[in-house]
Design an enzyme around this catalytic site. Structure first.
Site, PDB file in Angstrom:
ATOM      1  N   ASN A  34      37.377  59.534  57.653  1.00 59.11           N
ATOM      2  CA  ASN A  34      37.292  58.352  58.529  1.00 59.11           C
ATOM      3  C   ASN A  34      38.194  57.223  58.028  1.00 59.11           C
ATOM      4  O   ASN A  34      38.236  56.154  58.633  1.00 59.11           O
ATOM      5  CB  ASN A  34      35.840  57.866  58.679  1.00 59.11           C
ATOM      6  CG  ASN A  34      35.273  57.294  57.393  1.00 59.11           C
ATOM      7  OD1 ASN A  34      35.943  57.287  56.358  1.00 59.11           O
ATOM      8  ND2 ASN A  34      34.043  56.819  57.445  1.00 59.11           N
ATOM      9  N   ASN A  37      38.029  54.225  53.200  1.00 52.38           N
ATOM     10  CA  ASN A  37      38.310  53.755  51.845  1.00 52.38           C
ATOM     11  C   ASN A  37      39.722  54.121  51.387  1.00 52.38           C
ATOM     12  O   ASN A  37      40.001  54.156  50.201  1.00 52.38           O
ATOM     13  CB  ASN A  37      37.262  54.336  50.880  1.00 52.38           C
ATOM     14  CG  ASN A  37      37.242  53.606  49.559  1.00 52.38           C
ATOM     15  OD1 ASN A  37      37.528  52.415  49.484  1.00 52.38           O
ATOM     16  ND2 ASN A  37      36.945  54.332  48.483  1.00 52.38           N
ATOM     17  N   LYS A  86      31.570  55.697  46.659  1.00 47.02           N
ATOM     18  CA  LYS A  86      31.501  56.097  45.250  1.00 47.02           C
ATOM     19  C   LYS A  86      31.479  54.957  44.237  1.00 47.02           C
ATOM     20  O   LYS A  86      31.629  55.202  43.043  1.00 47.02           O
ATOM     21  CB  LYS A  86      32.649  57.046  44.939  1.00 47.02           C
ATOM     22  CG  LYS A  86      34.021  56.417  45.172  1.00 47.02           C
ATOM     23  CD  LYS A  86      35.129  57.305  44.656  1.00 47.02           C
ATOM     24  CE  LYS A  86      36.457  56.594  44.745  1.00 47.02           C
ATOM     25  NZ  LYS A  86      37.580  57.328  44.204  1.00 47.02           N
ATOM     26  N   SER A 126      28.353  65.283  40.507  1.00 44.99           N
ATOM     27  CA  SER A 126      28.871  64.455  39.418  1.00 44.99           C
ATOM     28  C   SER A 126      28.034  64.625  38.160  1.00 44.99           C
ATOM     29  O   SER A 126      26.813  64.856  38.228  1.00 44.99           O
ATOM     30  CB  SER A 126      28.801  62.990  39.861  1.00 44.99           C
ATOM     31  OG  SER A 126      29.007  62.120  38.789  1.00 44.99           O
ATOM     32  N   TYR A 151      23.955  55.292  44.019  1.00 41.18           N
ATOM     33  CA  TYR A 151      25.046  56.279  44.085  1.00 41.18           C
ATOM     34  C   TYR A 151      24.622  57.577  43.388  1.00 41.18           C
ATOM     35  O   TYR A 151      24.744  58.672  43.941  1.00 41.18           O
ATOM     36  CB  TYR A 151      26.312  55.712  43.429  1.00 41.18           C
ATOM     37  CG  TYR A 151      27.336  56.765  43.117  1.00 41.18           C
ATOM     38  CD1 TYR A 151      28.155  57.280  44.111  1.00 41.18           C
ATOM     39  CD2 TYR A 151      27.466  57.284  41.825  1.00 41.18           C
ATOM     40  CE1 TYR A 151      29.070  58.276  43.832  1.00 41.18           C
ATOM     41  CE2 TYR A 151      28.375  58.280  41.541  1.00 41.18           C
ATOM     42  CZ  TYR A 151      29.180  58.772  42.534  1.00 41.18           C
ATOM     43  OH  TYR A 151      30.078  59.764  42.256  1.00 41.18           O
ATOM     44  N   LYS A 155      23.773  61.634  44.783  1.00 42.00           N
ATOM     45  CA  LYS A 155      24.324  62.901  44.265  1.00 42.00           C
ATOM     46  C   LYS A 155      23.174  63.878  43.981  1.00 42.00           C
ATOM     47  O   LYS A 155      23.260  65.057  44.300  1.00 42.00           O
ATOM     48  CB  LYS A 155      25.155  62.666  43.003  1.00 42.00           C
ATOM     49  CG  LYS A 155      26.472  61.950  43.253  1.00 42.00           C
ATOM     50  CD  LYS A 155      27.449  62.802  44.060  1.00 42.00           C
ATOM     51  CE  LYS A 155      28.722  62.070  44.417  1.00 42.00           C
ATOM     52  NZ  LYS A 155      29.479  62.701  45.516  1.00 42.00           N
ATOM     53  N   TYR A 179      31.422  67.116  38.476  1.00 40.70           N
ATOM     54  CA  TYR A 179      32.646  66.655  37.828  1.00 40.70           C
ATOM     55  C   TYR A 179      32.313  65.715  36.689  1.00 40.70           C
ATOM     56  O   TYR A 179      31.465  64.845  36.824  1.00 40.70           O
ATOM     57  CB  TYR A 179      33.542  65.859  38.774  1.00 40.70           C
ATOM     58  CG  TYR A 179      33.714  66.427  40.161  1.00 40.70           C
ATOM     59  CD1 TYR A 179      33.823  67.793  40.366  1.00 40.70           C
ATOM     60  CD2 TYR A 179      33.800  65.571  41.248  1.00 40.70           C
ATOM     61  CE1 TYR A 179      34.000  68.287  41.644  1.00 40.70           C
ATOM     62  CE2 TYR A 179      33.985  66.061  42.521  1.00 40.70           C
ATOM     63  CZ  TYR A 179      34.077  67.425  42.712  1.00 40.70           C
ATOM     64  OH  TYR A 179      34.253  67.900  43.976  1.00 40.70           O
ATOM     65  N   ASN A 181      34.887  63.211  34.221  1.00 46.35           N
ATOM     66  CA  ASN A 181      35.681  62.048  34.655  1.00 46.35           C
ATOM     67  C   ASN A 181      37.061  62.476  35.148  1.00 46.35           C
ATOM     68  O   ASN A 181      37.970  62.685  34.331  1.00 46.35           O
ATOM     69  CB  ASN A 181      35.823  61.049  33.507  1.00 46.35           C
ATOM     70  CG  ASN A 181      34.540  60.304  33.217  1.00 46.35           C
ATOM     71  OD1 ASN A 181      33.503  60.917  32.945  1.00 46.35           O
ATOM     72  ND2 ASN A 181      34.577  58.986  33.288  1.00 46.35           N
ATOM     73  N   ARG A 297      29.349  47.306  29.064  1.00 47.26           N
ATOM     74  CA  ARG A 297      29.097  47.255  30.508  1.00 47.26           C
ATOM     75  C   ARG A 297      27.710  47.842  30.763  1.00 47.26           C
ATOM     76  O   ARG A 297      27.439  48.979  30.342  1.00 47.26           O
ATOM     77  CB  ARG A 297      30.173  48.073  31.234  1.00 47.26           C
ATOM     78  CG  ARG A 297      30.051  48.081  32.743  1.00 47.26           C
ATOM     79  CD  ARG A 297      31.249  48.756  33.405  1.00 47.26           C
ATOM     80  NE  ARG A 297      31.294  50.202  33.194  1.00 47.26           N
ATOM     81  CZ  ARG A 297      32.196  51.018  33.731  1.00 47.26           C
ATOM     82  NH1 ARG A 297      33.153  50.524  34.508  1.00 47.26           N
ATOM     83  NH2 ARG A 297      32.178  52.309  33.493  1.00 47.26           N
ATOM     84  N   ASP A 300      26.365  51.907  31.151  1.00 47.27           N
ATOM     85  CA  ASP A 300      27.219  52.946  30.568  1.00 47.27           C
ATOM     86  C   ASP A 300      26.431  53.818  29.595  1.00 47.27           C
ATOM     87  O   ASP A 300      25.684  53.298  28.757  1.00 47.27           O
ATOM     88  CB  ASP A 300      28.399  52.312  29.815  1.00 47.27           C
ATOM     89  CG  ASP A 300      29.573  52.000  30.724  1.00 47.27           C
ATOM     90  OD1 ASP A 300      29.637  52.576  31.827  1.00 47.27           O
ATOM     91  OD2 ASP A 300      30.422  51.177  30.330  1.00 47.27           O
TER      92      ASP A 300
HETATM   93  C1  WQD Z   1      34.896  55.377  31.407  1.00 46.15           C
HETATM   94  C2  WQD Z   1      34.755  54.642  30.083  1.00 46.15           C
HETATM   95  C3  WQD Z   1      33.662  52.502  30.246  1.00 46.15           C
HETATM   96  C4  WQD Z   1      36.732  50.513  32.612  1.00 46.15           C
HETATM   97  C5  WQD Z   1      32.067  56.550  36.599  1.00 46.15           C
HETATM   98  C6  WQD Z   1      30.849  56.798  37.431  1.00 46.15           C
HETATM   99  C7  WQD Z   1      30.678  58.252  37.652  1.00 46.15           C
HETATM  100  C8  WQD Z   1      31.919  58.753  38.273  1.00 46.15           C
HETATM  101  C9  WQD Z   1      33.143  58.489  37.523  1.00 46.15           C
HETATM  102  C10 WQD Z   1      32.443  58.664  40.532  1.00 46.15           C
HETATM  103  C11 WQD Z   1      33.391  53.969  29.917  1.00 46.15           C
HETATM  104  C12 WQD Z   1      35.096  52.355  29.801  1.00 46.15           C
HETATM  105  C13 WQD Z   1      36.013  51.438  31.902  1.00 46.15           C
HETATM  106  C14 WQD Z   1      37.282  49.395  31.922  1.00 46.15           C
HETATM  107  C15 WQD Z   1      36.372  50.251  29.867  1.00 46.15           C
HETATM  108  N1  WQD Z   1      31.913  59.173  39.517  1.00 46.15           N
HETATM  109  N2  WQD Z   1      35.849  51.328  30.538  1.00 46.15           N
HETATM  110  N3  WQD Z   1      37.088  49.327  30.577  1.00 46.15           N
HETATM  111  O1  WQD Z   1      31.552  55.109  33.956  1.00 46.15           O
HETATM  112  O2  WQD Z   1      32.149  57.326  32.870  1.00 46.15           O
HETATM  113  O3  WQD Z   1      31.927  57.166  35.318  1.00 46.15           O
HETATM  114  O4  WQD Z   1      33.204  57.085  37.269  1.00 46.15           O
HETATM  115  O5  WQD Z   1      32.777  58.715  41.517  1.00 46.15           O
HETATM  116  O6  WQD Z   1      29.587  58.478  38.444  1.00 46.15           O
HETATM  117  O7  WQD Z   1      29.721  56.282  36.778  1.00 46.15           O
HETATM  118  O8  WQD Z   1      33.869  56.128  34.242  1.00 46.15           O
HETATM  119  O9  WQD Z   1      36.184  55.284  34.206  1.00 46.15           O
HETATM  120  O10 WQD Z   1      34.311  53.688  34.802  1.00 46.15           O
HETATM  121  O11 WQD Z   1      34.522  54.497  32.454  1.00 46.15           O
HETATM  122  O12 WQD Z   1      36.231  50.127  28.652  1.00 46.15           O
HETATM  123  O13 WQD Z   1      37.916  48.514  32.515  1.00 46.15           O
HETATM  124  O14 WQD Z   1      35.707  53.596  30.053  1.00 46.15           O
HETATM  125  O15 WQD Z   1      32.826  51.621  29.570  1.00 46.15           O
HETATM  126  O16 WQD Z   1      33.041  54.091  28.579  1.00 46.15           O
HETATM  127  P1  WQD Z   1      32.285  56.366  34.002  1.00 46.15           P
HETATM  128  P2  WQD Z   1      34.775  54.858  33.998  1.00 46.15           P
END
Ligand code: WQD
Length: 340
Positions: A34, A37, A86, A126, A151, A155, A179, A181, A297, A300
């Site tokens: 659609n 995003n 997401k 996920s 979210y 899932k 998945y 990351n 954050r 996390d």
């Molecule tokens: C990775 C690491 C942060 C940004 C999320 C969703 C998950 C998924 C994938 C989505 C962490 C650190 C991040 C920044 C940082 N699915 N970080 N500075 O949180 O493991 O997973 O994305 O569709 O459901 O929760 O991924 O890439 O956000 O973070 O230090 O600016 O990088 O703290 O340790 P995450 P992320």
């Protein structure tokens, strides 16, 4: 005869890479999206890589009639459902938006699969379903933890919808891929991640900082109980991830499933800390990144990585690209976007 795969959310980051790999493996693909995003950058990139146009239907999977019509029009052998919202943080602020979109769209896919007397359904799940794991690495048998965001809830719920429909409706078969990351971009640099606004995820934030769109990367916390104090994740290359979908679809359409509902982790099995990732990015691309240590954050998890052996053995799939290759591809994509 060629099999047809419907890819919902096929214009997005993961969907576009999966489309390329499916077509290159000999499948016919119908893309539906659609475009809520994304724009058509990735769709156009897919067509350039493949050298031809693919069927593209602009539609919303929350519209049940439209989904049924789509299934009636094309003989769908398998459907891969990516279409979903997401953003973890946004889902906390707007849970109804997430429940309505992510649950209803998948229910419509399942309804259509049932009405046509069965279908192979691949759900895009996920590692978030594992929460903060008690044991590492996580296997598919590791317990799911209560989700920490709407979210994550969607899932888990969609996995359960699929499990229950497979049990109840003859001919409906399902695979959920969990998945870790996903990062990187296609080696052509013609498709990749296109975050809207300020990126939430680490790698797009890194590449946007390196190109100068962001001033400084904040590393969220360096006081975690890990070797260097930063969180550890299992970063999986987007092309490797896409190939896992081809293996899963092929297993389904060739009738090689051991059970009618199966779950596989899609990860490398290799934990990488935030600092290690930043250092690898700097080294492989020969640049210095402006970063600072910031507070943790909320939400996390400290560390999570996959035990991918089930996917290795059963799907015959293995992550192949090194994190360095993947980070070089992510940087090439960012430069492509900036016209450099
Ligand atoms: C990775 C690491 C942060 C940004 C999320 C969703 C998950 C998924 C994938 C989505 C962490 C650190 C991040 C920044 C940082 N699915 N970080 N500075 O949180 O493991 O997973 O994305 O569709 O459901 O929760 O991924 O890439 O956000 O973070 O230090 O600016 O990088 O703290 O340790 P995450 P992320």
């Amino acid at each position: 005869m060629k099999k047809t795969v419907l890819v919902s959310g096929g214009a997005g980051f993961i969907g576009s890479h999966v489309t390329v790999e499916l077509v290159q493996a000999g499948y016919d693909v119908v893309i539906a999206d659609n475009m809520s995003n994304c724009d058509d950058t990735n769709y156009r990139g897919v067509c350039s890589i493949l050298g031809r146009e693919l069927p593209f239907i602009k539609m919303d999977f929350c519209d049940g009639d439209a989904v049924n019509e789509l299934f009636a029009k094309y003989r769908i052998d398998a459907v891969i459902h990516f279409a979903a919202f997401k953003a973890v943080g946004e889902s906390v602020d707007e849970p109804l938006k997430y429940y309505r979109n992510n649950l209803l769209s998948f229910l419509n896919v399942l309804e259509a699969a049932r009405s046509q007397g069965g279908c192979n359904v691949l759900f895009s799940s996920s590692a978030t379903v594992y929460g903060e794991p008690e044991e590492l690495p996580v296997t598919e048998k590791s317990p799911r933890q209560p989700a920490t965001s709407p979210y994550g809830d969607t899932k888990q719920m969609c996995e359960d919808f699929l499990r229950d429909c497979v049990r109840a409706y003859p001919g409906v078969k399902g695979i959920a891929l969990r998945y870790f990351n996903p990062i990187g971009a296609h080696p052509s640099a013609l498709i990749g991640e296109l975050p809207r606004g300020v990126p939430n995820n680490l790698v797009p934030f890194i590449t946007q900082t390196a190109i100068g769109r962001r001033e400084c990367l904040s590393i969220f916390g360096n006081d975690y109980p890990t070797e260097d104090g930063t969180c550890k994740r299992d970063y999986i290359d987007i092309v490797d991830l896409a190939k896992a979908h081809v293996c899963a679809v092929t297993r389904m359409v060739e009738g090689r499933m051991k059970e009618d509902y199966e779950i596989f982790n899609v990860g490398t099995g290799r934990p990488v800390s935030v600092l290690e990732l930043v250092n690898a990015f700097e080294k492989v691309n020969g640049l210095k990144l402006n970063y600072k240590i910031a507070p943790r954050r909320p939400g996390d998890v400290v560390a999570i990585w996959a035990d991918p052996s089930l996917a290795n053995e059963e799907l015959g799939w293995k992550a192949e690209r090194s994190v360095e290759e993947t980070l070089a591809a992510a940087w090439a994509w960012e430069k492509h976007l900036a016209g450099k």
